[in-house]
Design an enzyme around this catalytic site. Structure first.
Site, PDB file in Angstrom:
ATOM      1  N   SER A  18       0.336  -0.916  -0.022  1.00 39.62           N
ATOM      2  CA  SER A  18      -0.287  -0.033  -0.368  1.00 39.62           C
ATOM      3  C   SER A  18       0.720   0.596  -0.060  1.00 39.62           C
ATOM      4  O   SER A  18       2.566   1.151   0.313  1.00 39.62           O
ATOM      5  CB  SER A  18      -1.116  -0.573   1.196  1.00 39.62           C
ATOM      6  OG  SER A  18      -0.416  -0.404   2.219  1.00 39.62           O
ATOM      7  N   GLU A  20       1.391   5.342   0.678  1.00 39.76           N
ATOM      8  CA  GLU A  20       1.147   6.708   1.161  1.00 39.76           C
ATOM      9  C   GLU A  20       0.815   7.876   0.424  1.00 39.76           C
ATOM     10  O   GLU A  20       2.314   8.221   0.085  1.00 39.76           O
ATOM     11  CB  GLU A  20       1.392   6.480   2.708  1.00 39.76           C
ATOM     12  CG  GLU A  20       1.168   8.020   3.404  1.00 39.76           C
ATOM     13  CD  GLU A  20       1.607   8.050   4.721  1.00 39.76           C
ATOM     14  OE1 GLU A  20       1.246   8.084   5.552  1.00 39.76           O
ATOM     15  OE2 GLU A  20       2.432   9.467   4.578  1.00 39.76           O
ATOM     16  N   TYR A  52      -3.182  14.171   6.100  1.00 43.32           N
ATOM     17  CA  TYR A  52      -4.088  15.714   6.745  1.00 43.32           C
ATOM     18  C   TYR A  52      -3.056  16.433   6.891  1.00 43.32           C
ATOM     19  O   TYR A  52      -2.112  15.882   8.102  1.00 43.32           O
ATOM     20  CB  TYR A  52      -5.404  15.059   6.676  1.00 43.32           C
ATOM     21  CG  TYR A  52      -6.328  15.619   7.655  1.00 43.32           C
ATOM     22  CD1 TYR A  52      -7.277  15.885   6.244  1.00 43.32           C
ATOM     23  CD2 TYR A  52      -6.904  16.077   9.001  1.00 43.32           C
ATOM     24  CE1 TYR A  52      -8.384  16.450   6.760  1.00 43.32           C
ATOM     25  CE2 TYR A  52      -7.635  17.187   9.093  1.00 43.32           C
ATOM     26  CZ  TYR A  52      -8.420  16.880   8.414  1.00 43.32           C
ATOM     27  OH  TYR A  52      -9.899  18.583   8.802  1.00 43.32           O
ATOM     28  N   ALA A  54      -1.116  18.800   9.108  1.00 48.08           N
ATOM     29  CA  ALA A  54      -1.360  19.530  10.686  1.00 48.08           C
ATOM     30  C   ALA A  54      -2.335  19.976  10.917  1.00 48.08           C
ATOM     31  O   ALA A  54      -2.514  21.333   9.772  1.00 48.08           O
ATOM     32  CB  ALA A  54      -0.092  19.894  11.166  1.00 48.08           C
ATOM     33  N   GLY A 111      -3.682  13.435  15.918  1.00 52.88           N
ATOM     34  CA  GLY A 111      -2.810  14.534  15.285  1.00 52.88           C
ATOM     35  C   GLY A 111      -2.167  15.653  16.233  1.00 52.88           C
ATOM     36  O   GLY A 111      -2.672  15.162  17.888  1.00 52.88           O
ATOM     37  N   TYR A 151       3.340   2.524  16.571  1.00 50.39           N
ATOM     38  CA  TYR A 151       4.693   2.719  17.265  1.00 50.39           C
ATOM     39  C   TYR A 151       5.599   2.214  18.076  1.00 50.39           C
ATOM     40  O   TYR A 151       5.689   2.325  18.768  1.00 50.39           O
ATOM     41  CB  TYR A 151       5.049   4.522  18.553  1.00 50.39           C
ATOM     42  CG  TYR A 151       3.630   5.290  17.233  1.00 50.39           C
ATOM     43  CD1 TYR A 151       4.290   6.656  16.877  1.00 50.39           C
ATOM     44  CD2 TYR A 151       2.327   5.681  17.493  1.00 50.39           C
ATOM     45  CE1 TYR A 151       3.637   7.713  16.153  1.00 50.39           C
ATOM     46  CE2 TYR A 151       1.573   6.541  16.814  1.00 50.39           C
ATOM     47  CZ  TYR A 151       2.123   7.498  15.969  1.00 50.39           C
ATOM     48  OH  TYR A 151       1.071   8.364  16.092  1.00 50.39           O
ATOM     49  N   HIS A 155       5.116   6.030  20.967  1.00 54.81           N
ATOM     50  CA  HIS A 155       4.966   7.546  20.522  1.00 54.81           C
ATOM     51  C   HIS A 155       6.025   8.699  21.855  1.00 54.81           C
ATOM     52  O   HIS A 155       6.143   8.320  22.605  1.00 54.81           O
ATOM     53  CB  HIS A 155       3.418   7.765  20.661  1.00 54.81           C
ATOM     54  CG  HIS A 155       2.877   8.920  20.356  1.00 54.81           C
ATOM     55  ND1 HIS A 155       2.777  10.446  20.342  1.00 54.81           N
ATOM     56  CD2 HIS A 155       2.036  10.006  18.922  1.00 54.81           C
ATOM     57  CE1 HIS A 155       2.672  11.420  20.200  1.00 54.81           C
ATOM     58  NE2 HIS A 155       2.041  10.764  19.254  1.00 54.81           N
ATOM     59  N   ALA A 158       4.370   8.819  24.764  1.00 58.41           N
ATOM     60  CA  ALA A 158       3.904   7.927  25.903  1.00 58.41           C
ATOM     61  C   ALA A 158       4.678   8.259  27.083  1.00 58.41           C
ATOM     62  O   ALA A 158       5.855   7.937  26.630  1.00 58.41           O
ATOM     63  CB  ALA A 158       3.485   6.921  24.521  1.00 58.41           C
TER      64      ALA A 158
HETATM   65  P1  FAD Z   1      -2.544   8.553  19.660  1.00 57.47           P
HETATM   66  O1  FAD Z   1      -2.239   6.776  19.291  1.00 57.47           O
HETATM   67  O2  FAD Z   1      -3.824   9.362  19.607  1.00 57.47           O
HETATM   68  O3  FAD Z   1      -1.585   8.536  20.391  1.00 57.47           O
HETATM   69  C1  FAD Z   1      -1.125   9.966  20.910  1.00 57.47           C
HETATM   70  C2  FAD Z   1      -0.450   9.934  21.882  1.00 57.47           C
HETATM   71  O4  FAD Z   1      -1.755   9.961  23.304  1.00 57.47           O
HETATM   72  C3  FAD Z   1       0.644   8.758  22.896  1.00 57.47           C
HETATM   73  O5  FAD Z   1       1.252   8.910  23.681  1.00 57.47           O
HETATM   74  C4  FAD Z   1      -0.650   7.796  23.194  1.00 57.47           C
HETATM   75  O6  FAD Z   1      -0.346   6.180  24.681  1.00 57.47           O
HETATM   76  C5  FAD Z   1      -1.952   8.815  23.822  1.00 57.47           C
HETATM   77  N1  FAD Z   1      -3.128   8.719  24.241  1.00 57.47           N
HETATM   78  C6  FAD Z   1      -3.532   7.319  23.283  1.00 57.47           C
HETATM   79  N2  FAD Z   1      -5.173   7.729  24.056  1.00 57.47           N
HETATM   80  C7  FAD Z   1      -4.776   7.602  25.287  1.00 57.47           C
HETATM   81  C8  FAD Z   1      -5.577   7.422  27.190  1.00 57.47           C
HETATM   82  N3  FAD Z   1      -6.913   6.638  26.757  1.00 57.47           N
HETATM   83  N4  FAD Z   1      -5.300   7.954  28.060  1.00 57.47           N
HETATM   84  C9  FAD Z   1      -3.325   8.121  27.886  1.00 57.47           C
HETATM   85  N5  FAD Z   1      -2.286   8.384  26.645  1.00 57.47           N
HETATM   86  C10 FAD Z   1      -3.203   8.315  25.707  1.00 57.47           C
HETATM   87  N6  FAD Z   1      -0.490  13.347  11.669  1.00 57.47           N
HETATM   88  C11 FAD Z   1      -1.276  14.019  10.340  1.00 57.47           C
HETATM   89  O7  FAD Z   1      -1.731  15.772  11.085  1.00 57.47           O
HETATM   90  N7  FAD Z   1      -1.982  13.891   9.264  1.00 57.47           N
HETATM   91  C12 FAD Z   1      -1.728  12.532   9.164  1.00 57.47           C
HETATM   92  O8  FAD Z   1      -1.998  12.314   8.227  1.00 57.47           O
HETATM   93  C13 FAD Z   1      -1.282  11.854   9.793  1.00 57.47           C
HETATM   94  N8  FAD Z   1      -0.871  10.703   9.378  1.00 57.47           N
HETATM   95  C14 FAD Z   1      -0.024   9.891   9.817  1.00 57.47           C
HETATM   96  C15 FAD Z   1       0.272   8.150   9.600  1.00 57.47           C
HETATM   97  C16 FAD Z   1       0.750   7.302  10.615  1.00 57.47           C
HETATM   98  C17 FAD Z   1       1.124   6.282   9.951  1.00 57.47           C
HETATM   99  C18 FAD Z   1       1.567   8.239  11.434  1.00 57.47           C
HETATM  100  C19 FAD Z   1       2.430   6.706  12.500  1.00 57.47           C
HETATM  101  C20 FAD Z   1       1.538   9.388  11.927  1.00 57.47           C
HETATM  102  C21 FAD Z   1       0.344  10.183  11.591  1.00 57.47           C
HETATM  103  N9  FAD Z   1       0.287  11.394  11.816  1.00 57.47           N
HETATM  104  C22 FAD Z   1      -0.138  12.148  10.939  1.00 57.47           C
HETATM  105  C23 FAD Z   1       0.961  11.452  12.758  1.00 57.47           C
HETATM  106  C24 FAD Z   1      -0.483  11.658  14.033  1.00 57.47           C
HETATM  107  O9  FAD Z   1      -1.112  12.619  13.884  1.00 57.47           O
HETATM  108  C25 FAD Z   1       1.020  12.195  15.265  1.00 57.47           C
HETATM  109  O10 FAD Z   1       2.028  10.946  15.548  1.00 57.47           O
HETATM  110  C26 FAD Z   1      -0.029  12.198  16.928  1.00 57.47           C
HETATM  111  O11 FAD Z   1       1.053  12.556  17.711  1.00 57.47           O
HETATM  112  C27 FAD Z   1      -0.682  10.969  17.242  1.00 57.47           C
HETATM  113  O12 FAD Z   1      -1.972  10.909  16.877  1.00 57.47           O
HETATM  114  P2  FAD Z   1      -2.143   9.229  17.023  1.00 57.47           P
HETATM  115  O13 FAD Z   1      -3.327   9.057  16.597  1.00 57.47           O
HETATM  116  O14 FAD Z   1      -1.358   8.498  16.319  1.00 57.47           O
HETATM  117  O15 FAD Z   1      -1.608   8.892  18.422  1.00 57.47           O
END
Ligand code: FAD
Length: 305
Positions: A18, A20, A52, A54, A111, A151, A155, A158
């Site tokens: 796939s 990106e 998408y 930032a 994000g 990650y 992350h 985290a």
């Molecule tokens: P999450 O899973 O939301 O985790 C983020 C942090 O929050 C982690 O430290 C996690 O441990 C913590 N956390 C989550 N839930 C809880 C909870 N209930 N309690 C306590 N802590 C919690 N960014 C963009 O802006 N646009 C994109 O298109 C984009 N594409 C991406 C594609 C991939 C494959 C990856 C790996 C990253 C991408 N990102 C993108 C980056 C991403 O938005 C950032 O890394 C962001 O900081 C985290 O969002 P997440 O959904 O990846 O992480």
């Protein structure tokens, strides 16, 4: 590293790939994007995705790119979507517009913090608080296929890898059926992470995110921000090639081939490539692992040797 994998068009299981892409900012980038999309489309990827910007900064451009893919190609595009700096109503509107455009796959993300990396994440007061909430919100609007992030090196925000796996579990419980990893260069990191995830009973596919190093300096800077480590051996391989684009490209191909062949050797069947909207290197790596177009690739001009 044993490179015992021998790609064959007749191998029992053709690896699934796939790709990106990111939405273009101007006309030149638009041309480059669609050239890359059309070339890589011939490899019949299982899906492609469009990022998408930032804070939702590419909202319209991401939508337009994904919509055009639905309308003009045979690809199955996934739209990346974040919930940073937006109310639930705003995010829901975007989700609904994807459903209406025929898009059935979303890569759901939280994000980065609006204040920039390294600052605390503050959810929008009326927004989705975390990715698992967003996943549930998407599912409530339509029966989308939902991919999330993972990650292998944790992350950056985290407290521990275990806390991150808790977050992954919540995303799966909310309806995510696939994860794509942050990029990494040491495959052991990926396999150690996979062992931990599987030990927790999470069974969804965790696709390794592969970044072909087109420009080492840029990749290393990006890696620092995302918490991905850059091994010294990788820096050594690109050392002194800053102004030597041609050699850099060949080294990049060799490095990426080595990583991908090792992943396949060790059992990976699905790979996700961060293409940077450039087809050549990814196309060549796919060829190497037996992922081929049905019809011969269109001729691509190269400088005379
Ligand atoms: P999450 O899973 O939301 O985790 C983020 C942090 O929050 C982690 O430290 C996690 O441990 C913590 N956390 C989550 N839930 C809880 C909870 N209930 N309690 C306590 N802590 C919690 N960014 C963009 O802006 N646009 C994109 O298109 C984009 N594409 C991406 C594609 C991939 C494959 C990856 C790996 C990253 C991408 N990102 C993108 C980056 C991403 O938005 C950032 O890394 C962001 O900081 C985290 O969002 P997440 O959904 O990846 O992480």
């Amino acid at each position: 590293m044993a490179l015992s994998y021998r790609p064959s068009r007749h191998s029992a299981r053709r690896p699934q790939v796939s790709f990106e892409f990111f939405p273009p900012k101007n006309a030149d980038m638009e041309t480059a994007l669609w050239e890359a999309v059309h070339r890589l489309e011939t490899l019949r990827p299982s899906f492609v995705s469009v990022t998408y910007g930032a804070g939702g900064s590419t909202r319209e451009r991401t939508h337009a790119t994904v919509k055009r893919m639905v309308e003009e190609t045979g690809l199955r595009p996934a739209a990346h979507l974040t919930c940073v700096s937006a109310s639930r109503a705003e995010v829901n509107e975007v989700i609904q517009s994807y459903w209406d455009a025929g898009v059935r796959h979303i890569v759901a993300l939280r994000g980065d913090p609006a204040g920039g990396l390294g600052t605390a994440y503050v959810p929008h007061p009326d927004g989705y608080h975390q990715t698992s909430d967003l996943v549930a919100g998407i599912k409530a609007i339509g029966d989308f296929e939902i991919t999330v992030s993972a990650y292998p090196e944790k992350h950056p925000e985290a407290a521990s890898l275990e806390a991150d796996i808790d977050a992954l579990q919540m995303k799966v419980d909310a309806g995510a059926t696939r994860a794509i990893t942050q990029f990494f260069f040491d495959n052991d990191l990926y396999f150690r992470f996979l062992d931990k995830v599987r030990a927790r009973g999470i069974t969804i596919p965790i696709l390794p995110g592969i970044v072909p190093v087109q420009n080492f300096k840029q990749t290393a800077n990006f890696a620092r921000k995302t918490g991905a480590s850059v091994p010294q051996w990788l820096a050594d391989r690109f050392e002194g090639l800053e102004d030597d684009v041609a050699t850099r490209r060949l080294v990049a191909a060799a490095v990426c081939a080595e990583q991908v062949l090792d992943l396949i050797d060790r059992g990976c069947t699905d790979l996700h490539f961060y293409t940077m909207n450039k087809a050549d290197l990814v196309y060549a790596i796919c060829h190497l692992i037996g992922v081929r177009a049905d019809t011969p690739a269109p001729a691509v001009a190269v400088a005379a040797e």
